[in-house]
Design a protein around this motif. Sequence first.
Motif, mmCIF file in Angstrom:
data_model
loop_
_atom_site.group_PDB
_atom_site.id
_atom_site.type_symbol
_atom_site.label_atom_id
_atom_site.label_comp_id
_atom_site.label_asym_id
_atom_site.label_seq_id
_atom_site.Cartn_x
_atom_site.Cartn_y
_atom_site.Cartn_z
ATOM 1 N N TYR A 50 0.815 -1.212 0.000
ATOM 2 C CA TYR A 50 0.000 0.000 0.000
ATOM 3 C C TYR A 50 0.854 1.270 0.000
ATOM 4 C CZ TYR A 50 -4.296 -2.604 0.661
ATOM 5 O OH TYR A 50 -5.362 -3.438 0.476
ATOM 6 N N TYR A 51 2.161 1.120 0.213
ATOM 7 C CA TYR A 51 3.087 2.246 0.318
ATOM 8 C C TYR A 51 3.949 2.350 -0.933
ATOM 9 C CZ TYR A 51 2.141 2.553 5.337
ATOM 10 O OH TYR A 51 1.543 2.727 6.560
ATOM 11 N N PRO A 52 4.482 3.550 -1.221
ATOM 12 C CA PRO A 52 5.446 3.656 -2.322
ATOM 13 C C PRO A 52 6.725 2.893 -1.968
ATOM 14 C CG PRO A 52 5.259 5.750 -1.177
ATOM 15 C CD PRO A 52 4.224 4.840 -0.584
ATOM 16 N N GLU A 53 7.475 2.552 -2.975
ATOM 17 C CA GLU A 53 8.615 1.659 -2.823
ATOM 18 C C GLU A 53 9.651 2.038 -1.764
ATOM 19 O OE1 GLU A 53 11.891 -0.328 -5.685
ATOM 20 O OE2 GLU A 53 9.805 -0.330 -6.314
ATOM 21 N N PRO A 54 9.982 3.264 -1.527
ATOM 22 C CA PRO A 54 11.011 3.492 -0.496
ATOM 23 C C PRO A 54 10.633 2.963 0.891
ATOM 24 C CG PRO A 54 10.641 5.488 -1.756
ATOM 25 C CD PRO A 54 9.576 4.506 -2.162
ATOM 26 N N VAL A 55 9.341 2.800 1.184
ATOM 27 C CA VAL A 55 8.913 2.301 2.491
ATOM 28 C C VAL A 55 9.030 0.781 2.482
ATOM 29 C CG1 VAL A 55 6.996 2.113 4.115
ATOM 30 C CG2 VAL A 55 7.377 4.254 2.877
ATOM 31 N N ASP A 56 9.843 0.261 3.408
ATOM 32 C CA ASP A 56 10.010 -1.187 3.452
ATOM 33 C C ASP A 56 9.431 -1.822 4.711
ATOM 34 O OD1 ASP A 56 12.001 -0.388 5.255
ATOM 35 O OD2 ASP A 56 13.600 -0.705 3.807
ATOM 36 N N GLY A 57 8.747 -1.017 5.533
ATOM 37 C CA GLY A 57 8.076 -1.561 6.702
ATOM 38 C C GLY A 57 7.181 -0.528 7.350
ATOM 39 N N ALA A 58 6.018 -0.974 7.827
ATOM 40 C CA ALA A 58 5.099 -0.095 8.549
ATOM 41 C C ALA A 58 4.299 -0.958 9.527
ATOM 42 C CB ALA A 58 4.165 0.642 7.603
ATOM 43 N N VAL A 123 -10.884 5.671 18.962
ATOM 44 C CA VAL A 123 -9.658 6.417 18.674
ATOM 45 C C VAL A 123 -8.994 5.832 17.424
ATOM 46 C CG1 VAL A 123 -7.367 7.061 19.536
ATOM 47 C CG2 VAL A 123 -9.344 7.062 21.086
ATOM 48 N N ILE A 124 -8.978 4.517 17.327
ATOM 49 C CA ILE A 124 -8.404 3.863 16.145
ATOM 50 C C ILE A 124 -9.176 4.288 14.905
ATOM 51 C CG2 ILE A 124 -7.967 1.650 15.006
ATOM 52 C CD1 ILE A 124 -6.112 2.218 17.423
ATOM 53 N N GLU A 125 -10.508 4.222 14.975
ATOM 54 C CA GLU A 125 -11.359 4.575 13.826
ATOM 55 C C GLU A 125 -11.314 6.063 13.496
ATOM 56 O OE1 GLU A 125 -15.154 3.302 15.236
ATOM 57 O OE2 GLU A 125 -14.816 1.198 14.730
ATOM 58 N N GLY A 126 -11.295 6.928 14.513
ATOM 59 C CA GLY A 126 -11.439 8.360 14.281
ATOM 60 C C GLY A 126 -10.149 9.150 14.177
ATOM 61 N N ALA A 127 -9.044 8.599 14.692
ATOM 62 C CA ALA A 127 -7.784 9.343 14.678
ATOM 63 C C ALA A 127 -6.651 8.566 14.006
ATOM 64 C CB ALA A 127 -7.376 9.722 16.108
ATOM 65 N N VAL A 128 -6.439 7.328 14.417
ATOM 66 C CA VAL A 128 -5.266 6.581 13.948
ATOM 67 C C VAL A 128 -5.401 6.178 12.489
ATOM 68 C CG1 VAL A 128 -3.841 4.529 14.292
ATOM 69 C CG2 VAL A 128 -4.723 5.792 16.286
ATOM 70 N N LEU A 129 -6.478 5.476 12.133
ATOM 71 C CA LEU A 129 -6.612 5.011 10.740
ATOM 72 C C LEU A 129 -6.708 6.168 9.742
ATOM 73 C CD1 LEU A 129 -8.829 1.841 11.158
ATOM 74 C CD2 LEU A 129 -6.356 1.973 10.744
ATOM 75 N N PRO A 130 -7.444 7.241 10.041
ATOM 76 C CA PRO A 130 -7.414 8.378 9.113
ATOM 77 C C PRO A 130 -6.010 8.977 8.970
ATOM 78 C CG PRO A 130 -9.336 8.544 10.518
ATOM 79 C CD PRO A 130 -8.476 7.426 11.066
ATOM 80 N N TRP A 131 -5.257 9.035 10.073
ATOM 81 C CA TRP A 131 -3.891 9.552 9.993
ATOM 82 C C TRP A 131 -3.031 8.647 9.106
ATOM 83 C CZ3 TRP A 131 1.015 7.996 10.609
ATOM 84 C CH2 TRP A 131 1.998 8.987 10.656
ATOM 85 N N VAL A 132 -3.148 7.328 9.279
ATOM 86 C CA VAL A 132 -2.375 6.395 8.452
ATOM 87 C C VAL A 132 -2.753 6.565 6.982
ATOM 88 C CG1 VAL A 132 -1.925 3.951 7.929
ATOM 89 C CG2 VAL A 132 -1.977 4.736 10.317
ATOM 90 N N ASP A 133 -4.045 6.672 6.684
ATOM 91 C CA ASP A 133 -4.482 6.895 5.291
ATOM 92 C C ASP A 133 -3.877 8.173 4.726
ATOM 93 O OD1 ASP A 133 -6.004 4.583 5.236
ATOM 94 O OD2 ASP A 133 -7.903 5.617 5.628
ATOM 95 N N ASP A 134 -3.914 9.247 5.508
ATOM 96 C CA ASP A 134 -3.329 10.523 5.061
ATOM 97 C C ASP A 134 -1.821 10.388 4.860
ATOM 98 O OD1 ASP A 134 -5.839 11.689 5.147
ATOM 99 O OD2 ASP A 134 -5.469 12.779 7.024
ATOM 100 N N ARG A 135 -1.167 9.640 5.723
ATOM 101 C CA ARG A 135 0.281 9.440 5.607
ATOM 102 C C ARG A 135 0.618 8.692 4.317
ATOM 103 N NH1 ARG A 135 5.276 11.204 6.197
ATOM 104 N NH2 ARG A 135 6.756 9.508 6.423
ATOM 105 N N VAL A 136 -0.113 7.635 4.037
ATOM 106 C CA VAL A 136 0.128 6.864 2.807
ATOM 107 C C VAL A 136 -0.116 7.756 1.590
ATOM 108 C CG1 VAL A 136 -0.652 4.911 1.411
ATOM 109 C CG2 VAL A 136 -0.331 4.629 3.879
ATOM 110 N N ASP A 137 -1.207 8.526 1.598
ATOM 111 C CA ASP A 137 -1.487 9.446 0.486
ATOM 112 C C ASP A 137 -0.347 10.451 0.307
ATOM 113 O OD1 ASP A 137 -3.912 8.200 0.047
ATOM 114 O OD2 ASP A 137 -5.109 9.781 0.992
ATOM 115 N N ALA A 138 0.134 11.022 1.408
ATOM 116 C CA ALA A 138 1.217 12.012 1.325
ATOM 117 C C ALA A 138 2.498 11.387 0.781
ATOM 118 C CB ALA A 138 1.472 12.635 2.697
ATOM 119 N N LEU A 139 2.785 10.164 1.186
ATOM 120 C CA LEU A 139 3.977 9.484 0.668
ATOM 121 C C LEU A 139 3.869 9.245 -0.840
ATOM 122 C CD1 LEU A 139 4.605 6.980 3.579
ATOM 123 C CD2 LEU A 139 6.111 8.859 2.891
ATOM 124 N N TRP A 140 2.690 8.813 -1.296
ATOM 125 C CA TRP A 140 2.486 8.595 -2.726
ATOM 126 C C TRP A 140 2.606 9.911 -3.489
ATOM 127 C CZ3 TRP A 140 3.101 4.442 -5.433
ATOM 128 C CH2 TRP A 140 2.902 3.196 -4.871
#
Length: 145
Positions: A50-58, A123-140
């Motif tokens: 789900y991440y661009p290639e430079p990311v090798d672990g999450a 907290v997982i649904e409302g803060a953590v997972l949206p942050w992870v989604d935004d992080r993946v989008d920003a990396l791409w």
Amino acid sequence: MTGLDRSRAVDEATLRYLAWAFGRRPEVRQTSLFPSTKPERLVVTLDVEYYPEPVDGASLELRAYTNGDFHVSYHETRAGDRRRCRWDHHDQPHNARDHFHPLPDAGTDAAVDRNYATDLTRVIEGAVLPWVDDRVDALWESETG
């Protein structure tokens, strides 16, 4: 049981539920509940596809306690560089009970006060997972932009 004992009692039911819930998500490669090296935690390994290639672990590491305290850490590695951030709900002297330690190193000096739901699953649904989604989008975006 003293308050200190209660604060360190692992909320096994919540972590078991979250392991089940994360296990059903397509972006999760593996869940490890109470691994021997981290017996109070749920470790969620995210699929690097789900991440661009430079990311090798999450991954995410979750700790939950019966008094409502929790710590959720996000870890990301690329080319040996490790970054992390953390969502916390616990008493301490540097910030409010609810606070966030941002990337790149989850440093205490950079912590920001937040307001979280009292239920860790929310907290997982409302803060953590949206942050992870935004992080993946920003990396791409940084890879294609």
